[in-house]
Design an enzyme around this catalytic site. Structure first.
Site, PDB file in Angstrom:
ATOM      1  N   LYS A  40      -8.047 -30.309  14.046  1.00 13.90           N
ATOM      2  CA  LYS A  40      -6.575 -30.177  13.937  1.00 13.90           C
ATOM      3  C   LYS A  40      -6.109 -30.979  12.564  1.00 13.90           C
ATOM      4  O   LYS A  40      -4.934 -30.594  12.152  1.00 13.90           O
ATOM      5  CB  LYS A  40      -6.147 -30.951  15.214  1.00 13.90           C
ATOM      6  CG  LYS A  40      -6.485 -30.367  16.547  1.00 13.90           C
ATOM      7  CD  LYS A  40      -5.868 -31.059  17.741  1.00 13.90           C
ATOM      8  CE  LYS A  40      -6.918 -31.321  18.694  1.00 13.90           C
ATOM      9  NZ  LYS A  40      -6.444 -32.542  19.682  1.00 13.90           N
ATOM     10  N   GLY A  41      -6.926 -31.704  12.022  1.00 11.25           N
ATOM     11  CA  GLY A  41      -6.416 -32.517  10.983  1.00 11.25           C
ATOM     12  C   GLY A  41      -5.943 -31.917   9.744  1.00 11.25           C
ATOM     13  O   GLY A  41      -5.059 -32.423   9.083  1.00 11.25           O
ATOM     14  N   GLU A  96      -9.951 -28.062   4.477  1.00 14.88           N
ATOM     15  CA  GLU A  96     -10.420 -29.288   5.358  1.00 14.88           C
ATOM     16  C   GLU A  96      -9.585 -30.666   5.071  1.00 14.88           C
ATOM     17  O   GLU A  96      -9.108 -30.695   3.738  1.00 14.88           O
ATOM     18  CB  GLU A  96     -11.990 -29.662   5.008  1.00 14.88           C
ATOM     19  CG  GLU A  96     -12.541 -30.895   5.352  1.00 14.88           C
ATOM     20  CD  GLU A  96     -12.385 -30.898   7.136  1.00 14.88           C
ATOM     21  OE1 GLU A  96     -11.472 -30.701   7.641  1.00 14.88           O
ATOM     22  OE2 GLU A  96     -13.576 -31.045   7.609  1.00 14.88           O
ATOM     23  N   ASP A  97      -9.170 -31.429   5.919  1.00 14.08           N
ATOM     24  CA  ASP A  97      -8.312 -32.592   5.430  1.00 14.08           C
ATOM     25  C   ASP A  97      -9.174 -33.567   4.722  1.00 14.08           C
ATOM     26  O   ASP A  97      -8.385 -34.260   3.816  1.00 14.08           O
ATOM     27  CB  ASP A  97      -7.718 -33.084   6.938  1.00 14.08           C
ATOM     28  CG  ASP A  97      -8.975 -33.622   8.050  1.00 14.08           C
ATOM     29  OD1 ASP A  97     -10.088 -33.117   7.601  1.00 14.08           O
ATOM     30  OD2 ASP A  97      -8.567 -33.807   8.973  1.00 14.08           O
ATOM     31  N   ASP A 100     -15.901 -36.941   4.777  1.00 13.21           N
ATOM     32  CA  ASP A 100     -16.372 -38.436   4.929  1.00 13.21           C
ATOM     33  C   ASP A 100     -17.936 -38.290   4.860  1.00 13.21           C
ATOM     34  O   ASP A 100     -18.484 -38.154   3.696  1.00 13.21           O
ATOM     35  CB  ASP A 100     -15.945 -38.738   6.388  1.00 13.21           C
ATOM     36  CG  ASP A 100     -16.319 -40.244   6.745  1.00 13.21           C
ATOM     37  OD1 ASP A 100     -15.603 -41.254   6.298  1.00 13.21           O
ATOM     38  OD2 ASP A 100     -17.207 -40.598   7.470  1.00 13.21           O
ATOM     39  N   LYS A 128     -13.968 -38.945   0.426  1.00 11.73           N
ATOM     40  CA  LYS A 128     -14.421 -40.208   0.343  1.00 11.73           C
ATOM     41  C   LYS A 128     -16.104 -39.874  -0.080  1.00 11.73           C
ATOM     42  O   LYS A 128     -17.053 -40.343   0.718  1.00 11.73           O
ATOM     43  CB  LYS A 128     -14.470 -40.796   1.821  1.00 11.73           C
ATOM     44  CG  LYS A 128     -13.286 -41.086   2.344  1.00 11.73           C
ATOM     45  CD  LYS A 128     -13.061 -41.848   3.639  1.00 11.73           C
ATOM     46  CE  LYS A 128     -12.234 -41.459   4.828  1.00 11.73           C
ATOM     47  NZ  LYS A 128     -12.549 -42.231   6.104  1.00 11.73           N
ATOM     48  N   PHE A 149      -9.999 -45.963   6.282  1.00 10.51           N
ATOM     49  CA  PHE A 149      -9.672 -45.071   7.254  1.00 10.51           C
ATOM     50  C   PHE A 149      -8.337 -44.775   6.974  1.00 10.51           C
ATOM     51  O   PHE A 149      -7.246 -45.715   6.915  1.00 10.51           O
ATOM     52  CB  PHE A 149      -9.959 -45.528   8.702  1.00 10.51           C
ATOM     53  CG  PHE A 149     -10.030 -44.406   9.799  1.00 10.51           C
ATOM     54  CD1 PHE A 149     -11.223 -43.654   9.935  1.00 10.51           C
ATOM     55  CD2 PHE A 149      -8.732 -44.247  10.405  1.00 10.51           C
ATOM     56  CE1 PHE A 149     -11.034 -42.644  10.746  1.00 10.51           C
ATOM     57  CE2 PHE A 149      -8.763 -43.118  11.167  1.00 10.51           C
ATOM     58  CZ  PHE A 149      -9.772 -42.308  11.489  1.00 10.51           C
ATOM     59  N   ASP A 156      -5.492 -38.316  12.047  1.00 11.88           N
ATOM     60  CA  ASP A 156      -5.378 -38.855  13.158  1.00 11.88           C
ATOM     61  C   ASP A 156      -6.323 -40.350  13.385  1.00 11.88           C
ATOM     62  O   ASP A 156      -7.385 -40.098  12.967  1.00 11.88           O
ATOM     63  CB  ASP A 156      -5.326 -38.252  14.510  1.00 11.88           C
ATOM     64  CG  ASP A 156      -6.763 -37.942  14.807  1.00 11.88           C
ATOM     65  OD1 ASP A 156      -7.423 -37.322  14.045  1.00 11.88           O
ATOM     66  OD2 ASP A 156      -7.162 -37.960  15.946  1.00 11.88           O
ATOM     67  N   ARG A 162      -0.707 -38.605  13.507  1.00  9.79           N
ATOM     68  CA  ARG A 162      -0.451 -37.440  12.769  1.00  9.79           C
ATOM     69  C   ARG A 162       0.837 -36.955  12.305  1.00  9.79           C
ATOM     70  O   ARG A 162       0.965 -36.395  11.251  1.00  9.79           O
ATOM     71  CB  ARG A 162      -0.969 -36.073  13.736  1.00  9.79           C
ATOM     72  CG  ARG A 162      -2.324 -36.070  14.144  1.00  9.79           C
ATOM     73  CD  ARG A 162      -2.857 -34.702  14.796  1.00  9.79           C
ATOM     74  NE  ARG A 162      -3.743 -34.794  15.566  1.00  9.79           N
ATOM     75  CZ  ARG A 162      -5.107 -34.590  14.997  1.00  9.79           C
ATOM     76  NH1 ARG A 162      -5.459 -34.610  13.946  1.00  9.79           N
ATOM     77  NH2 ARG A 162      -6.261 -34.602  15.951  1.00  9.79           N
TER      78      ARG A 162
HETATM   79  P1  IMP Z   1     -17.374 -35.923   8.124  1.00  8.31           P
HETATM   80  O1  IMP Z   1     -17.995 -34.969   9.161  1.00  8.31           O
HETATM   81  O2  IMP Z   1     -17.959 -37.177   8.671  1.00  8.31           O
HETATM   82  O3  IMP Z   1     -17.272 -35.523   6.782  1.00  8.31           O
HETATM   83  O4  IMP Z   1     -15.877 -36.104   8.709  1.00  8.31           O
HETATM   84  C1  IMP Z   1     -14.789 -35.403   8.565  1.00  8.31           C
HETATM   85  C2  IMP Z   1     -13.857 -35.402   9.659  1.00  8.31           C
HETATM   86  O5  IMP Z   1     -13.864 -36.611  10.186  1.00  8.31           O
HETATM   87  C3  IMP Z   1     -12.580 -34.839   8.908  1.00  8.31           C
HETATM   88  O6  IMP Z   1     -12.338 -33.409   8.944  1.00  8.31           O
HETATM   89  C4  IMP Z   1     -11.675 -35.810   9.867  1.00  8.31           C
HETATM   90  O7  IMP Z   1     -11.104 -35.011  10.847  1.00  8.31           O
HETATM   91  C5  IMP Z   1     -12.301 -36.887  10.244  1.00  8.31           C
HETATM   92  N1  IMP Z   1     -12.045 -38.375   9.302  1.00  8.31           N
HETATM   93  C6  IMP Z   1     -12.820 -38.621   8.381  1.00  8.31           C
HETATM   94  N2  IMP Z   1     -12.306 -39.576   8.063  1.00  8.31           N
HETATM   95  C7  IMP Z   1     -11.239 -39.756   8.334  1.00  8.31           C
HETATM   96  C8  IMP Z   1     -10.064 -40.571   8.272  1.00  8.31           C
HETATM   97  O8  IMP Z   1     -10.061 -41.567   7.328  1.00  8.31           O
HETATM   98  N3  IMP Z   1      -8.960 -40.456   8.944  1.00  8.31           N
HETATM   99  C9  IMP Z   1      -8.537 -39.665   9.797  1.00  8.31           C
HETATM  100  N4  IMP Z   1      -9.894 -38.949  10.317  1.00  8.31           N
HETATM  101  C10 IMP Z   1     -11.150 -38.772   9.144  1.00  8.31           C
HETATM  102 MG    MG Z   2     -11.117 -32.691  10.366  1.00  6.89          MG
END
Ligand code: IMP
Ligand code: MG
Length: 172
Positions: A40-41, A96-97, A100, A128, A149, A156, A162
């Site tokens: 949803k981000g 994508e939001d 990470d 990041k 974060f 969220d 959000r």
């Molecule tokens: P990844 O799979 O570890 O790259 O994580 C990506 C997903 O984790 C993103 O689509 C977000 O939904 C969530 N996410 C990663 N970092 C944050 C943050 O700092 N705040 C909120 N959601 C995050």
């Molecule tokens: Mg996301």
């Protein structure tokens, strides 16, 4: 955990979204694109970006979850991909939001590619890079940030915050 300082104001967000739209429009040839928003981000950013692109789009959604209710990824990405819309032979833009570890974007890109699109581009509003665990980058990035974060503008913590108009840090 508590809300920290404002990292990106509403003005920063609007300005960077307009710039990203120009970059994307210059890179993806004229014609309809199929925008897939990861829920949803990326919902808030996705809608603002579509408006800023100002071109013909069709819209689909993919739901990705890996975080549960914490601030650390569980490492396992769950995808629900029944509302992506038609992908085969289309020019797809994945929205994508935040990236990470990179696992979510990797899973989403692999899922979309397996359906034989004409092309795939990805855009992440926040990146990041120091947190990356798999080798993947978005084609377009709004803002790179340190290991912090973030909440607000769709992001969220356990479904909260959000609705904040800006992006803030969320800290112990
Ligand atoms: P990844 O799979 O570890 O790259 O994580 C990506 C997903 O984790 C993103 O689509 C977000 O939904 C969530 N996410 C990663 N970092 C944050 C943050 O700092 N705040 C909120 N959601 C995050
Ligand atoms: Mg996301």
């Amino acid at each position: 955990m508590a809300l920290g300082k404002v990292i990106f104001s509403r003005e920063d967000i609007d300005r960077r979204t307009a710039e990203l739209a120009c970059e994307i429009n210059a890179s993806i040839p004229a014609g309809k694109i199929h925008v897939i928003i990861t829920l949803k981000g990326a919902l808030y950013f996705g809608v603002d970006l579509i408006r800023a692109l100002g071109r013909q789009v069709t819209i689909g959604f993919i739901t990705a979850s890996s975080y549960g209710d914490g601030t650390e990824s569980s490492g396992e990405v769950l995808l629900k991909a029944k509302d992506t819309g038609e992908i085969t032979a289309r020019r797809v833009l994945i929205v994508e939001d935040i990236i990470d570890t990179g696992r979510t974007l990797e899973s989403v890109v692999n899922t979309i590619r397996s359906r034989k699109p004409a092309s795939v581009h990805s855009v992440a509003f926040i990146d990041k890079p120091s947190r990356r665990e798999v080798a993947i980058d978005a084609d377009f990035v709004g803002f790179p940030v340190e290991d912090v974060f973030l909440v607000g503008y769709g992001l969220d913590y356990a479904e909260a915050y959000r609705e904040l108009p800006c992006i803030r840090s969320f800290e112990p």
